[in-house]
Scaffold this motif. Sequence first.
Motif, PDB file in Angstrom:
ATOM      1  N   VAL A  26       0.845  -1.176   0.000  1.00 10.37           N
ATOM      2  CA  VAL A  26       0.000   0.000   0.000  1.00 10.37           C
ATOM      3  C   VAL A  26       0.894   1.244   0.000  1.00 10.37           C
ATOM      4  O   VAL A  26       1.934   1.266   0.656  1.00 10.37           O
ATOM      5  CB  VAL A  26      -0.977  -0.022   1.201  1.00 10.37           C
ATOM      6  N   LYS A  27       0.508   2.248  -0.755  1.00  4.61           N
ATOM      7  CA  LYS A  27       1.300   3.469  -0.847  1.00  4.61           C
ATOM      8  C   LYS A  27       0.751   4.490   0.144  1.00  4.61           C
ATOM      9  O   LYS A  27      -0.401   4.909   0.059  1.00  4.61           O
ATOM     10  CB  LYS A  27       1.256   4.041  -2.255  1.00  4.61           C
ATOM     11  N   ILE A  28       1.607   4.854   1.088  1.00  2.00           N
ATOM     12  CA  ILE A  28       1.238   5.818   2.125  1.00  2.00           C
ATOM     13  C   ILE A  28       2.290   6.925   2.153  1.00  2.00           C
ATOM     14  O   ILE A  28       3.486   6.624   2.282  1.00  2.00           O
ATOM     15  CB  ILE A  28       1.127   5.144   3.504  1.00  2.00           C
ATOM     16  N   ASN A  29       1.845   8.147   2.013  1.00  2.00           N
ATOM     17  CA  ASN A  29       2.751   9.307   1.988  1.00  2.00           C
ATOM     18  C   ASN A  29       3.861   9.132   0.965  1.00  2.00           C
ATOM     19  O   ASN A  29       5.023   9.452   1.223  1.00  2.00           O
ATOM     20  CB  ASN A  29       3.337   9.567   3.377  1.00  2.00           C
ATOM     21  N   GLY A  30       3.514   8.563  -0.198  1.00  6.51           N
ATOM     22  CA  GLY A  30       4.467   8.421  -1.291  1.00  6.51           C
ATOM     23  C   GLY A  30       5.421   7.250  -1.172  1.00  6.51           C
ATOM     24  O   GLY A  30       6.291   7.078  -2.016  1.00  6.51           O
ATOM     25  N   LYS A  31       5.274   6.433  -0.137  1.00  5.48           N
ATOM     26  CA  LYS A  31       6.176   5.292   0.056  1.00  5.48           C
ATOM     27  C   LYS A  31       5.372   4.000   0.126  1.00  5.48           C
ATOM     28  O   LYS A  31       4.311   3.941   0.736  1.00  5.48           O
ATOM     29  CB  LYS A  31       6.985   5.449   1.345  1.00  5.48           C
ATOM     30  N   TRP A  32       5.914   2.948  -0.506  1.00  4.45           N
ATOM     31  CA  TRP A  32       5.264   1.650  -0.465  1.00  4.45           C
ATOM     32  C   TRP A  32       5.571   0.941   0.854  1.00  4.45           C
ATOM     33  O   TRP A  32       6.714   0.887   1.286  1.00  4.45           O
ATOM     34  CB  TRP A  32       5.730   0.778  -1.622  1.00  4.45           C
ATOM     35  N   LYS A  45       2.532 -11.933  17.650  1.00  3.08           N
ATOM     36  CA  LYS A  45       3.050 -10.591  17.919  1.00  3.08           C
ATOM     37  C   LYS A  45       2.193  -9.610  17.133  1.00  3.08           C
ATOM     38  O   LYS A  45       2.114  -9.680  15.913  1.00  3.08           O
ATOM     39  CB  LYS A  45       4.509 -10.474  17.486  1.00  3.08           C
ATOM     40  N   LYS A  46       1.563  -8.703  17.826  1.00  2.00           N
ATOM     41  CA  LYS A  46       0.649  -7.765  17.195  1.00  2.00           C
ATOM     42  C   LYS A  46       1.350  -6.899  16.149  1.00  2.00           C
ATOM     43  O   LYS A  46       2.433  -6.383  16.381  1.00  2.00           O
ATOM     44  CB  LYS A  46       0.032  -6.873  18.267  1.00  2.00           C
ATOM     45  N   ASN A  47       0.720  -6.792  14.991  1.00  2.30           N
ATOM     46  CA  ASN A  47       1.176  -5.937  13.893  1.00  2.30           C
ATOM     47  C   ASN A  47       2.588  -6.256  13.399  1.00  2.30           C
ATOM     48  O   ASN A  47       3.308  -5.375  12.961  1.00  2.30           O
ATOM     49  CB  ASN A  47       1.044  -4.466  14.275  1.00  2.30           C
ATOM     50  N   ARG A  48       2.951  -7.508  13.459  1.00  4.08           N
ATOM     51  CA  ARG A  48       4.275  -7.941  13.004  1.00  4.08           C
ATOM     52  C   ARG A  48       4.440  -7.816  11.486  1.00  4.08           C
ATOM     53  O   ARG A  48       5.543  -7.636  10.990  1.00  4.08           O
ATOM     54  CB  ARG A  48       4.492  -9.391  13.429  1.00  4.08           C
ATOM     55  N   TYR A  49       3.342  -7.908  10.751  1.00  8.04           N
ATOM     56  CA  TYR A  49       3.384  -7.855   9.287  1.00  8.04           C
ATOM     57  C   TYR A  49       2.538  -6.700   8.753  1.00  8.04           C
ATOM     58  O   TYR A  49       1.896  -6.804   7.731  1.00  8.04           O
ATOM     59  CB  TYR A  49       2.914  -9.182   8.699  1.00  8.04           C
ATOM     60  N   LEU A  50       2.542  -5.591   9.448  1.00  6.75           N
ATOM     61  CA  LEU A  50       1.715  -4.442   9.089  1.00  6.75           C
ATOM     62  C   LEU A  50       2.577  -3.238   8.738  1.00  6.75           C
ATOM     63  O   LEU A  50       3.366  -2.780   9.570  1.00  6.75           O
ATOM     64  CB  LEU A  50       0.779  -4.091  10.248  1.00  6.75           C
ATOM     65  N   LEU A  51       2.451  -2.770   7.498  1.00  9.51           N
ATOM     66  CA  LEU A  51       3.115  -1.551   7.015  1.00  9.51           C
ATOM     67  C   LEU A  51       4.637  -1.598   7.161  1.00  9.51           C
ATOM     68  O   LEU A  51       5.269  -0.655   7.643  1.00  9.51           O
ATOM     69  CB  LEU A  51       2.535  -0.314   7.709  1.00  9.51           C
ATOM     70  N   LEU A  52       5.212  -2.693   6.711  1.00  9.70           N
ATOM     71  CA  LEU A  52       6.666  -2.861   6.771  1.00  9.70           C
ATOM     72  C   LEU A  52       7.328  -2.353   5.490  1.00  9.70           C
ATOM     73  O   LEU A  52       6.765  -2.479   4.409  1.00  9.70           O
ATOM     74  CB  LEU A  52       7.024  -4.332   6.947  1.00  9.70           C
ATOM     75  N   PRO A  53       8.553  -1.831   5.608  1.00  9.52           N
ATOM     76  CA  PRO A  53       9.297  -1.491   4.392  1.00  9.52           C
ATOM     77  C   PRO A  53       9.698  -2.768   3.656  1.00  9.52           C
ATOM     78  O   PRO A  53       9.781  -3.852   4.246  1.00  9.52           O
ATOM     79  CB  PRO A  53      10.524  -0.746   4.916  1.00  9.52           C
TER      80      PRO A  53
END
Length: 66
Positions: A26-32, A45-53
């Motif tokens: 997902v593209k957020i603030n110009g970054k994938w 582990k909560k959010n372990r795979y959420l919005l990672l570079p």
Amino acid sequence: AFKAICKTIGLQCDYISGGNHAWNRVKINGKWKYVDVTWNDSGIKKNRYLLLPKKKFNRSHSGNLK
């Protein structure tokens, strides 16, 4: 479903698959950023795979990372 939600709220999102598994970017603030809603729901582990570079996400996922 995640891609549809992103589209509804105006976020650019791609569906990516590797082998027998799929995830999104997902593209957020110009970054994938990468998201795996299936693995993120593991409860370990909560959010372990959420919005990672890409570099960090690539450690656990293979396939066609764009």
